[in-house]
Design a protein around this motif. Sequence first.
Motif, short mmCIF file in Angstrom:
data_model
loop_
_atom_site.label_atom_id
_atom_site.label_comp_id
_atom_site.label_asym_id
_atom_site.label_seq_id
_atom_site.Cartn_x
_atom_site.Cartn_y
_atom_site.Cartn_z
N UNK A 234 0.73 -0.60 -0.03
CA UNK A 234 -0.30 0.44 0.07
C UNK A 234 0.95 1.45 -0.61
N UNK A 235 0.28 2.33 -0.61
CA UNK A 235 1.39 3.20 -1.19
C UNK A 235 1.14 4.21 -1.85
N UNK A 236 1.71 5.66 -1.64
CA UNK A 236 0.99 6.02 -2.86
C UNK A 236 2.10 7.54 -3.03
N UNK A 237 1.78 8.88 -3.80
CA UNK A 237 3.43 9.59 -4.01
C UNK A 237 2.66 11.11 -4.35
N UNK A 238 3.51 11.50 -3.24
CA UNK A 238 3.23 12.94 -3.37
C UNK A 238 4.50 13.57 -4.04
N UNK A 239 4.06 14.70 -5.02
CA UNK A 239 5.31 15.90 -5.59
C UNK A 239 5.24 16.86 -5.25
N UNK B 250 3.21 16.18 4.31
CA UNK B 250 4.74 15.35 4.27
C UNK B 250 3.98 14.40 5.38
N UNK B 251 3.79 14.67 6.55
CA UNK B 251 3.48 13.51 7.47
C UNK B 251 1.73 12.53 6.45
N UNK B 252 1.11 13.12 6.10
CA UNK B 252 0.01 12.22 4.70
C UNK B 252 0.64 11.67 4.03
N UNK B 253 2.11 12.45 3.36
CA UNK B 253 2.80 10.92 2.68
C UNK B 253 3.23 9.66 3.88
N UNK C 120 9.95 15.83 -5.94
CA UNK C 120 9.37 14.47 -5.80
C UNK C 120 9.84 14.37 -3.82
N UNK C 121 9.77 15.50 -3.53
CA UNK C 121 10.54 14.80 -2.08
C UNK C 121 9.88 14.35 -1.11
N UNK C 122 8.05 14.50 -1.38
CA UNK C 122 7.86 13.59 0.30
C UNK C 122 8.14 12.12 -0.40
N UNK C 123 7.94 11.75 -1.32
CA UNK C 123 7.53 10.50 -1.67
C UNK C 123 8.92 9.69 -1.79
N UNK C 124 10.42 10.56 -1.99
CA UNK C 124 11.26 9.93 -1.96
C UNK C 124 11.43 9.58 -0.31
N UNK C 125 11.49 11.19 0.41
CA UNK C 125 11.37 10.69 2.00
C UNK C 125 11.48 9.62 2.43
N UNK C 126 9.48 9.52 2.30
CA UNK C 126 9.15 8.03 2.55
C UNK C 126 9.39 6.79 2.15
N UNK C 127 9.83 7.08 1.13
CA UNK C 127 10.97 5.77 1.16
C UNK C 127 12.31 5.29 1.65
N UNK C 128 12.97 6.52 1.37
CA UNK C 128 14.24 6.43 1.89
C UNK C 128 14.07 5.73 4.24
N UNK C 129 13.26 6.32 4.05
CA UNK C 129 12.60 6.20 5.25
C UNK C 129 12.35 4.81 5.81
#
Length: 284
Positions: free
Chosen positions: A89-94, A105-108, A150-159
Amino acid sequence: MNNQTAIITGASSGFGLLTVVELAKRGFSVIATMRNLESKETIIELCKHEGMENRLHFIQLDVTCPKSIENFSVQIAELPTIDILINNAGFALGGFCEEVSVLEYKEQFETNFFGVIAVTQAVLPYMRKQQHGKIINLSSISGKMGFPGLSPYVASKHALEGWTECLRYEVKPIGIDVALVEPGSFKTNIWSRGKRIAERSRLSTSPYSTYMISIENELEKSKSSHGDPSDVATLIADICTHNKCKKFRFPIGKSVKLSFFLKMIIPWNLWEKIYFKKLGSHKS
């Protein structure tokens, strides 16, 4: 006939839907979870022609909702075994960092990161008691590489990547395997929800509008080379079928492995120059 049970989140579309079908083909009993159970009809229809629908079971699950996680925990307690968990489950914010709110960012992170933790914590006690199991987390090329806009998505995937590495170290000694799948660009609808936020950076009032438009133009040009998402579903099913995950990371997609390798060996200033050149010679 495979008699293993696999749970997958975000099963209503994209990689999730295709993985459910692929696992059912291979004989798994599949627990497909999704926020809206009306979406299950698509999966059932895809599985009908081979009589696979009897292997499908559905649970309503919103990975961001504590009550939904609690209900999920109660339902999986009835399962005789839980062999596989696929956190998809996931989605992407840009959007540009300055223009994306902290709430966004918190939503992402609620879905892409904290949702994974919540579902995994619900399933782990059963796998630990069994002393076997396999957890596969869907990351992305964005879990290893940053991208402007694409920082919201990138940050979530790095975490997610860092947390998953810790998880593997913790549970491998008790017989549980953990793996990361890292797709590049594939033909899915993952960006459909994120466009509303990225639009801000395209407006003429945004100081980043020219930059954002050049990025989107580059992304649009590359769409024809995006991969077939069924390849990712096949890879996930292959990992599920193998007895042990000797590898931890499974990159997949055009030039993904090469990009990871080059980023490790090329000096940063050279890597950055190549990056900006690809994006249309935006000033660095």
